[in-house]
Scaffold this motif. Structure first.
Motif, PDB file in Angstrom:
ATOM      1  N   ASP A   5      21.544 -27.142 -55.165  1.00 51.84           N
ATOM      2  CA  ASP A   5      21.464 -27.117 -56.588  1.00 51.84           C
ATOM      3  C   ASP A   5      20.635 -25.751 -56.763  1.00 51.84           C
ATOM      4  O   ASP A   5      20.416 -24.726 -56.024  1.00 51.84           O
ATOM      5  CB  ASP A   5      20.887 -28.213 -57.515  1.00 51.84           C
ATOM      6  N   ARG A   6      20.209 -25.375 -58.144  1.00 52.93           N
ATOM      7  CA  ARG A   6      19.700 -24.153 -58.462  1.00 52.93           C
ATOM      8  C   ARG A   6      18.249 -24.453 -57.901  1.00 52.93           C
ATOM      9  O   ARG A   6      17.782 -23.382 -57.693  1.00 52.93           O
ATOM     10  CB  ARG A   6      19.509 -24.052 -60.113  1.00 52.93           C
ATOM     11  N   PHE A   7      17.279 -25.584 -57.824  1.00 47.60           N
ATOM     12  CA  PHE A   7      16.139 -25.528 -57.341  1.00 47.60           C
ATOM     13  C   PHE A   7      16.160 -25.270 -55.945  1.00 47.60           C
ATOM     14  O   PHE A   7      15.192 -24.474 -55.351  1.00 47.60           O
ATOM     15  CB  PHE A   7      15.687 -26.940 -57.258  1.00 47.60           C
ATOM     16  N   ASP A   8      17.155 -25.764 -55.148  1.00 49.76           N
ATOM     17  CA  ASP A   8      17.466 -25.292 -53.911  1.00 49.76           C
ATOM     18  C   ASP A   8      17.481 -23.940 -53.628  1.00 49.76           C
ATOM     19  O   ASP A   8      17.063 -23.230 -52.799  1.00 49.76           O
ATOM     20  CB  ASP A   8      18.515 -26.086 -53.201  1.00 49.76           C
ATOM     21  N   ALA A   9      18.440 -23.197 -54.542  1.00 50.71           N
ATOM     22  CA  ALA A   9      18.696 -21.866 -54.415  1.00 50.71           C
ATOM     23  C   ALA A   9      17.161 -21.059 -54.856  1.00 50.71           C
ATOM     24  O   ALA A   9      17.123 -19.870 -54.034  1.00 50.71           O
ATOM     25  CB  ALA A   9      19.814 -21.351 -55.483  1.00 50.71           C
ATOM     26  N   GLY A  10      16.436 -21.256 -55.801  1.00 44.73           N
ATOM     27  CA  GLY A  10      15.227 -20.908 -56.006  1.00 44.73           C
ATOM     28  C   GLY A  10      14.299 -20.920 -54.792  1.00 44.73           C
ATOM     29  O   GLY A  10      13.676 -19.876 -54.524  1.00 44.73           O
ATOM     30  N   ARG A  11      14.459 -22.008 -54.051  1.00 43.05           N
ATOM     31  CA  ARG A  11      13.119 -22.104 -53.010  1.00 43.05           C
ATOM     32  C   ARG A  11      13.939 -20.993 -51.795  1.00 43.05           C
ATOM     33  O   ARG A  11      12.804 -20.358 -51.144  1.00 43.05           O
ATOM     34  CB  ARG A  11      13.201 -23.597 -52.156  1.00 43.05           C
ATOM     35  N   TYR A  12      15.011 -21.141 -51.549  1.00 45.54           N
ATOM     36  CA  TYR A  12      15.539 -19.834 -50.685  1.00 45.54           C
ATOM     37  C   TYR A  12      15.255 -18.548 -51.140  1.00 45.54           C
ATOM     38  O   TYR A  12      14.843 -17.689 -50.232  1.00 45.54           O
ATOM     39  CB  TYR A  12      17.156 -20.254 -50.496  1.00 45.54           C
ATOM     40  N   LEU A  13      15.605 -18.476 -52.447  1.00 45.01           N
ATOM     41  CA  LEU A  13      15.342 -16.825 -53.112  1.00 45.01           C
ATOM     42  C   LEU A  13      13.836 -16.639 -52.989  1.00 45.01           C
ATOM     43  O   LEU A  13      13.612 -15.381 -52.344  1.00 45.01           O
ATOM     44  CB  LEU A  13      15.779 -16.910 -54.258  1.00 45.01           C
ATOM     45  N   ALA A  14      12.878 -17.441 -52.963  1.00 45.58           N
ATOM     46  CA  ALA A  14      11.492 -17.053 -52.860  1.00 45.58           C
ATOM     47  C   ALA A  14      11.158 -16.796 -51.441  1.00 45.58           C
ATOM     48  O   ALA A  14      10.248 -15.869 -51.437  1.00 45.58           O
ATOM     49  CB  ALA A  14      10.643 -18.534 -53.109  1.00 45.58           C
ATOM     50  N   GLY A  15      11.837 -17.113 -50.361  1.00 45.60           N
ATOM     51  CA  GLY A  15      11.366 -16.881 -49.153  1.00 45.60           C
ATOM     52  C   GLY A  15      11.702 -15.243 -48.940  1.00 45.60           C
ATOM     53  O   GLY A  15      11.344 -14.575 -48.070  1.00 45.60           O
ATOM     54  N   LYS A  16      12.618 -14.747 -49.787  1.00 51.26           N
ATOM     55  CA  LYS A  16      12.958 -13.394 -49.583  1.00 51.26           C
ATOM     56  C   LYS A  16      12.163 -12.332 -50.613  1.00 51.26           C
ATOM     57  O   LYS A  16      12.162 -11.168 -50.775  1.00 51.26           O
ATOM     58  CB  LYS A  16      14.320 -13.063 -49.981  1.00 51.26           C
ATOM     59  N   LEU A  17      11.157 -13.079 -51.383  1.00 50.51           N
ATOM     60  CA  LEU A  17      10.384 -12.231 -52.121  1.00 50.51           C
ATOM     61  C   LEU A  17       8.714 -12.476 -51.783  1.00 50.51           C
ATOM     62  O   LEU A  17       7.997 -12.362 -52.632  1.00 50.51           O
ATOM     63  CB  LEU A  17      10.445 -12.741 -53.639  1.00 50.51           C
ATOM     64  N   LYS A  18       8.285 -12.630 -50.516  1.00 48.70           N
ATOM     65  CA  LYS A  18       7.219 -13.162 -50.288  1.00 48.70           C
ATOM     66  C   LYS A  18       6.321 -12.026 -50.379  1.00 48.70           C
ATOM     67  O   LYS A  18       4.869 -12.467 -50.859  1.00 48.70           O
ATOM     68  CB  LYS A  18       7.063 -13.748 -48.692  1.00 48.70           C
ATOM     69  N   GLU A  19       6.421 -10.942 -50.451  1.00 50.67           N
ATOM     70  CA  GLU A  19       5.500  -9.724 -50.551  1.00 50.67           C
ATOM     71  C   GLU A  19       4.819  -9.737 -52.046  1.00 50.67           C
ATOM     72  O   GLU A  19       3.832  -8.984 -52.253  1.00 50.67           O
ATOM     73  CB  GLU A  19       6.050  -8.510 -50.383  1.00 50.67           C
ATOM     74  N   TYR A  20       5.654 -10.482 -53.005  1.00 47.50           N
ATOM     75  CA  TYR A  20       5.103 -10.454 -54.387  1.00 47.50           C
ATOM     76  C   TYR A  20       4.135 -11.555 -54.509  1.00 47.50           C
ATOM     77  O   TYR A  20       3.461 -11.707 -55.739  1.00 47.50           O
ATOM     78  CB  TYR A  20       6.197 -10.417 -55.222  1.00 47.50           C
ATOM     79  N   ALA A  21       3.863 -12.442 -53.558  1.00 44.68           N
ATOM     80  CA  ALA A  21       3.138 -13.707 -53.751  1.00 44.68           C
ATOM     81  C   ALA A  21       1.640 -13.446 -54.008  1.00 44.68           C
ATOM     82  O   ALA A  21       1.245 -12.703 -53.456  1.00 44.68           O
ATOM     83  CB  ALA A  21       2.919 -14.530 -52.450  1.00 44.68           C
ATOM     84  N   GLY A  22       1.249 -13.878 -55.401  1.00 42.49           N
ATOM     85  CA  GLY A  22      -0.071 -13.719 -55.777  1.00 42.49           C
ATOM     86  C   GLY A  22      -0.430 -12.493 -56.517  1.00 42.49           C
ATOM     87  O   GLY A  22      -1.616 -12.529 -56.876  1.00 42.49           O
TER      88      GLY A  22
END
Length: 219
Positions: A5-22
Motif C-alpha cells: 500500500d502507500r505506507f509500504d511504498a513510503g517506507r521503501y522510498l525513505a530508504g533511498k533518501l537517507k542522506e536527508y535524515a535529520g
C-alpha cells in the motif's frame, strides 16, 4: 514487485533518501491525497517536518481525465498549450475550469491545514512526494510553484514513475528519486496491491499526527 500500500511504498522510498535524515533545512511536502501516506512514512523515517502542497489538475471540458494543465499553491498555473490548441479550447472555458479548481484547492487548503500556517519553504531543501508519476502534470506545477517561492533545492520522490516522465523530470527538478520505473508502465495503481482512494479525514489525521510528533521533538 508490488507495494502492499502507500505506507509500504513510503517506507521503501525513505530508504533511498537517507542522506536527508535529520537535516534542519529539509522539509517533506506531500501532494494530497495519495501522496500524504507515502510522505508521512518518509518524514517519520527521516525525522523531518511534513506539510502538504496542493495541486489541482485542469481537465479538458467534457474529457476531464485528460489534463490541459494544473494549478498549485502559490498562484501558479501550468497549461499544456499543445492540447489546448489541438482541441481548440477557448479562453473562457479554460478560465471556468481554473475558477472551479481554484475553489476546490482553497477548500482543501482550509480543510487540511485547519489553523496551521504553511511551513516556510524559502531557502529549504524540499522533498516533494506523491504516490507515483504518470504524466507528471501535477508534480510539474508543484515544482514550478516552489521555484517561485525560492526553495533552495527541489527533490521529487516517488515510489513509481513512467519511464518517459522520469526522464523528463531530470531537467525539471534538482533531483528525482524513484524506486522503480517499470516498462511497460500500465499506470501508477498497477504497482500497488491496495490503491484505494484516501479520504480527506485520513489526510487530516496523518497531518495532525505528524504535527503533534514534531511539536514534541527537541529543537
Amino acid at each position: 514487485m508490488l507495494f502492499k500500500d502507500r505506507f509500504d511504498a513510503g517506507r521503501y522510498l525513505a530508504g533511498k533518501l537517507k542522506e536527508y535524515a535529520g537535516r534542519k533545512e529539509a522539509i517533506v511536502l506531500a501532494l494530497p491525497r495519495g501522496g500524504v501516506p507515502v510522505a508521512s512514512e518518509v518524514a517519520t523515517a527521516l525525522n523531518l517536518s511534513l506539510d502538504i502542497f496542493l495541486v489541482r489538475k485542469l481537465g479538458v471540458p467534457g474529457q476531464e481525465e485528460l489534463a490541459m494543465g494544473a494549478i498549485a499553491s502559490g498562484g501558479v498555473r501550468v497549461l499544456n498549450e499543445e492540447i489546448i490548441q489541438e482541441l481548440r479550447i477557448p479562453d473562457y472555458a479554460i478560465a471556468a475550469v481554473v475558477a472551479q479548481e481554484q475553489r476546490e484547492l482553497e477548500r482543501r487548503e482550509k480543510l487540511y491545514r485547519r489553523d496551521r500556517e504553511p511551513i516556510e519553504v524559502e531557502g529549504k531543501s524540499i522533498i516533494l512526494v506523491d504516490d507515483g508519476l504518470a504524466t507528471g502534470a501535477s508534480m510539474r506545477a508543484a515544482a514550478m510553484a516552489l521555484r517561485q517561492m525560492n526553495a533552495a533545492e527541489i527533490i521529487v520522490a516517488v515510489p513509481v514513475a513512467a519511464p518517459q516522465t522520469s526522464e523528463e523530470f531530470q531537467s525539471v527538478v534538482d533531483r528525482l528519486v524513484c524506486a522503480k520505473t517499470p516498462e511497460p508502465f500500465f499506470g501508477v495503481g498497477y504497482w500497488y496491491e491496495n490503491f484505494s482512494q484516501n479520504t480527506d479525514e485520513e489526510v487530516i489525521e496523518l497531518l495532525e499526527k505528524a504535527n503533534h510528533e514534531r511539536s514534541k521533538a527537541p529543537a
